[in-house]
Design a protein around this motif. Structure first.
Motif, PDB file in Angstrom:
ATOM      1  N   GLY A  57      29.869  54.202  85.549  1.00  0.00           N
ATOM      2  CA  GLY A  57      30.559  55.706  86.527  1.00  0.00           C
ATOM      3  C   GLY A  57      32.150  55.098  87.499  1.00  0.00           C
ATOM      4  N   ILE A  58      31.604  53.701  87.950  1.00  0.00           N
ATOM      5  CA  ILE A  58      32.669  52.940  88.394  1.00  0.00           C
ATOM      6  C   ILE A  58      34.261  52.931  87.589  1.00  0.00           C
ATOM      7  N   MET A  59      33.924  53.065  86.644  1.00  0.00           N
ATOM      8  CA  MET A  59      35.370  52.538  85.846  1.00  0.00           C
ATOM      9  C   MET A  59      35.860  53.798  85.464  1.00  0.00           C
ATOM     10  N   LEU A  60      34.814  54.800  85.003  1.00  0.00           N
ATOM     11  CA  LEU A  60      35.357  56.277  85.033  1.00  0.00           C
ATOM     12  C   LEU A  60      36.705  56.634  85.245  1.00  0.00           C
ATOM     13  N   PRO A  61      36.765  56.191  86.341  1.00  0.00           N
ATOM     14  CA  PRO A  61      37.633  56.768  87.522  1.00  0.00           C
ATOM     15  C   PRO A  61      39.214  56.411  87.305  1.00  0.00           C
ATOM     16  N   MET A  62      38.896  54.954  87.439  1.00  0.00           N
ATOM     17  CA  MET A  62      39.856  53.904  86.952  1.00  0.00           C
ATOM     18  C   MET A  62      40.423  53.618  85.295  1.00  0.00           C
ATOM     19  N   LEU A  63      39.642  54.810  85.153  1.00  0.00           N
ATOM     20  CA  LEU A  63      40.338  54.692  82.777  1.00  0.00           C
ATOM     21  C   LEU A  63      40.911  55.861  83.661  1.00  0.00           C
ATOM     22  N   MET A  64      40.668  56.751  84.220  1.00  0.00           N
ATOM     23  CA  MET A  64      40.894  58.483  84.060  1.00  0.00           C
ATOM     24  C   MET A  64      42.697  58.092  84.797  1.00  0.00           C
ATOM     25  N   LEU A  65      42.761  57.608  86.185  1.00  0.00           N
ATOM     26  CA  LEU A  65      44.516  57.278  86.598  1.00  0.00           C
ATOM     27  C   LEU A  65      45.433  56.903  85.390  1.00  0.00           C
ATOM     28  N   GLY A  66      44.371  55.224  84.341  1.00  0.00           N
ATOM     29  CA  GLY A  66      45.499  54.512  83.859  1.00  0.00           C
ATOM     30  C   GLY A  66      46.048  56.142  82.550  1.00  0.00           C
ATOM     31  N   ASP A  67      45.247  56.239  82.080  1.00  0.00           N
ATOM     32  CA  ASP A  67      45.128  57.441  81.416  1.00  0.00           C
ATOM     33  C   ASP A  67      46.402  58.666  81.890  1.00  0.00           C
ATOM     34  N   LEU A  68      46.520  58.473  83.407  1.00  0.00           N
ATOM     35  CA  LEU A  68      47.257  59.543  83.366  1.00  0.00           C
ATOM     36  C   LEU A  68      48.457  58.508  83.847  1.00  0.00           C
ATOM     37  N   ILE A  69      48.535  57.614  84.041  1.00  0.00           N
ATOM     38  CA  ILE A  69      49.572  56.803  84.148  1.00  0.00           C
ATOM     39  C   ILE A  69      50.153  56.415  82.457  1.00  0.00           C
ATOM     40  N   ALA A  70      49.487  56.625  81.522  1.00  0.00           N
ATOM     41  CA  ALA A  70      50.302  56.562  79.884  1.00  0.00           C
ATOM     42  C   ALA A  70      50.617  57.593  79.491  1.00  0.00           C
ATOM     43  N   ILE A  71      50.111  58.517  80.591  1.00  0.00           N
ATOM     44  CA  ILE A  71      50.499  60.066  79.583  1.00  0.00           C
ATOM     45  C   ILE A  71      52.249  60.483  80.543  1.00  0.00           C
ATOM     46  N   PHE A  72      52.308  60.233  81.946  1.00  0.00           N
ATOM     47  CA  PHE A  72      53.567  59.424  82.367  1.00  0.00           C
ATOM     48  C   PHE A  72      54.103  59.770  81.601  1.00  0.00           C
ATOM     49  N   GLN A  73      53.994  58.416  81.479  1.00  0.00           N
ATOM     50  CA  GLN A  73      55.276  57.503  81.011  1.00  0.00           C
ATOM     51  C   GLN A  73      55.404  57.968  78.978  1.00  0.00           C
ATOM     52  N   TYR A  74      53.995  58.022  78.451  1.00  0.00           N
ATOM     53  CA  TYR A  74      54.485  58.054  76.705  1.00  0.00           C
ATOM     54  C   TYR A  74      53.453  59.000  76.661  1.00  0.00           C
ATOM     55  N   GLY A  75      53.291  60.297  77.360  1.00  0.00           N
ATOM     56  CA  GLY A  75      52.653  61.106  76.561  1.00  0.00           C
ATOM     57  C   GLY A  75      53.667  62.555  75.563  1.00  0.00           C
ATOM     58  N   LYS A  76      54.735  63.130  76.273  1.00  0.00           N
ATOM     59  CA  LYS A  76      55.810  63.269  75.003  1.00  0.00           C
ATOM     60  C   LYS A  76      55.778  62.950  73.689  1.00  0.00           C
ATOM     61  N   GLN A  77      55.575  61.308  74.071  1.00  0.00           N
ATOM     62  CA  GLN A  77      55.624  61.365  72.365  1.00  0.00           C
ATOM     63  C   GLN A  77      54.160  61.012  71.624  1.00  0.00           C
ATOM     64  N   GLY A  78      53.107  61.433  72.433  1.00  0.00           N
ATOM     65  CA  GLY A  78      51.954  61.584  71.209  1.00  0.00           C
ATOM     66  C   GLY A  78      51.534  62.424  70.774  1.00  0.00           C
ATOM     67  N   LYS A  79      50.762  62.676  69.513  1.00  0.00           N
ATOM     68  CA  LYS A  79      50.719  63.505  68.546  1.00  0.00           C
ATOM     69  C   LYS A  79      49.626  64.466  68.766  1.00  0.00           C
ATOM     70  N   PHE A  80      50.190  65.592  69.262  1.00  0.00           N
ATOM     71  CA  PHE A  80      48.551  66.629  70.076  1.00  0.00           C
ATOM     72  C   PHE A  80      47.697  66.761  69.655  1.00  0.00           C
ATOM     73  N   ARG A  81      48.487  67.653  68.214  1.00  0.00           N
ATOM     74  CA  ARG A  81      47.807  68.191  67.078  1.00  0.00           C
ATOM     75  C   ARG A  81      46.500  67.123  66.156  1.00  0.00           C
ATOM     76  N   ASP A  82      46.487  66.191  66.195  1.00  0.00           N
ATOM     77  CA  ASP A  82      45.644  65.316  66.108  1.00  0.00           C
ATOM     78  C   ASP A  82      44.553  64.625  67.455  1.00  0.00           C
ATOM     79  N   VAL A  83      45.345  65.224  69.024  1.00  0.00           N
ATOM     80  CA  VAL A  83      43.897  64.626  69.777  1.00  0.00           C
ATOM     81  C   VAL A  83      43.442  65.943  69.097  1.00  0.00           C
ATOM     82  N   LEU A  84      44.076  66.984  68.974  1.00  0.00           N
ATOM     83  CA  LEU A  84      43.212  68.855  69.041  1.00  0.00           C
ATOM     84  C   LEU A  84      42.331  68.347  67.592  1.00  0.00           C
ATOM     85  N   LYS A  85      42.578  68.095  67.159  1.00  0.00           N
ATOM     86  CA  LYS A  85      41.504  67.689  65.512  1.00  0.00           C
ATOM     87  C   LYS A  85      40.384  67.234  66.187  1.00  0.00           C
ATOM     88  N   LEU A  86      40.240  65.982  66.617  1.00  0.00           N
ATOM     89  CA  LEU A  86      39.244  65.474  67.059  1.00  0.00           C
ATOM     90  C   LEU A  86      38.808  65.890  67.813  1.00  0.00           C
TER      91      LEU A  86
END
Length: 246
Positions: A48-77
């Motif tokens: 529980g303590i790590m979860l918000p930290m991981l979410m913040l890290g995810d947001l930073i990664a999306i800001f930097q690389y999100g446009k290059q992600g394969k969102f279709r693959d994400v939706l499949k899973l």
């Protein structure tokens, strides 16, 4: 302050830097962070303590690389991942965690062996087109993420088998785990009660260190070539699999 002494705060700071680095740099490098936070707070509370930290890290990664992600693959899973998270949340208090992690570790090591063979033979291993395969990957990822923070190795193997570029890998991973973590959040708040206003204070204090780790990860990815990036991912995935047996 907040029940931690100087050495324990240093351990938490190191964990926060590792979380940031893993989200924008080497996927799967969160393993030491998981161990450090678990030592400080115990297994379930640390999730529980790590979860918000991981979410913040995810947001930073999306800001930097999100446009290059394969969102279709994400939706499949994602639908299967949500189902896996729900099952994990319900059974988390009763699951024999050690046996499950050992089984999961075997699966990851087998998949990793196939990927290493692909690298040696220079052959691409095509993913099965059967929707059942995607549901299995999503469900196992969601379930293992909820009960053992072990989704990284499974998802790494899934992405490596698609032969994506490093930036696409990071972007796709960031989207997938942010959405999974959002789904996990209500379970941590209302069912497991591991995310509270009190635990959120740790994340708020760690924001500068998560940002520092994220900056280090972005710099690292810019300097490393595609081949070595994937090899390091494989190494980290192997280490993650080994951790499942501990």
């Amino acid at each position: 302050m907040l029940g931690l002494n100087g050495i324990e705060w240093m351990m938490l700071i190191i964990a926060a830097i590792i979380i940031g680095f893993s989200k924008t740099g080497i996927q799967g490098a969160t393993i030491p962070a998981v161990a450090l936070v678990a030592i400080l707070f115990g297994g379930k509370a640390s999730a529980g303590i790590m979860l918000p930290m991981l979410m913040l890290g995810d947001l930073i990664a999306i800001f930097q690389y999100g446009k290059q992600g394969k969102f279709r693959d994400v939706l499949k899973l994602l639908p299967a991942a949500v189902m896996g998270i729900a099952i994990g949340a319900i059974t988390g208090n009763y699951l024999d965690d050690r046996q499950f992690k050992a089984l999961l570790g075997i699966v990851v090591l087998i998949c990793l062996g196939l990927l290493i063979y692909r690298e040696i033979a220079k052959r691409v291993l095509p993913l099965p087109k059967n929707p059942i395969f995607h549901w299995m990957v999503g469900a196992v990822s969601g379930f293992s993420s909820m009960v053992g923070n072990a989704a990284g190795p499974i998802f790494n193997v899934y992405l490596l088998s698609q032969d994506l570029t490093k930036n696409k890998m990071i972007g796709t991973t960031a989207w997938f785990f942010l959405l999974m973590n959002i789904v996990k959040l209500p379970f941590h708040i209302f069912m497991w009660r591991t995310v509270t206003w009190g635990t959120l204070r740790y994340m708020l204090l760690m924001i500068p260190f998560i940002a520092l780790g994220s900056w280090m990860g972005i710099r690292f990815v810019r300097k490393i070539n595609e081949v070595w990036y994937k090899r390091i991912i494989m190494i980290m995935t192997a280490i993650a699999a080994m951790r499942l047996f501990i």
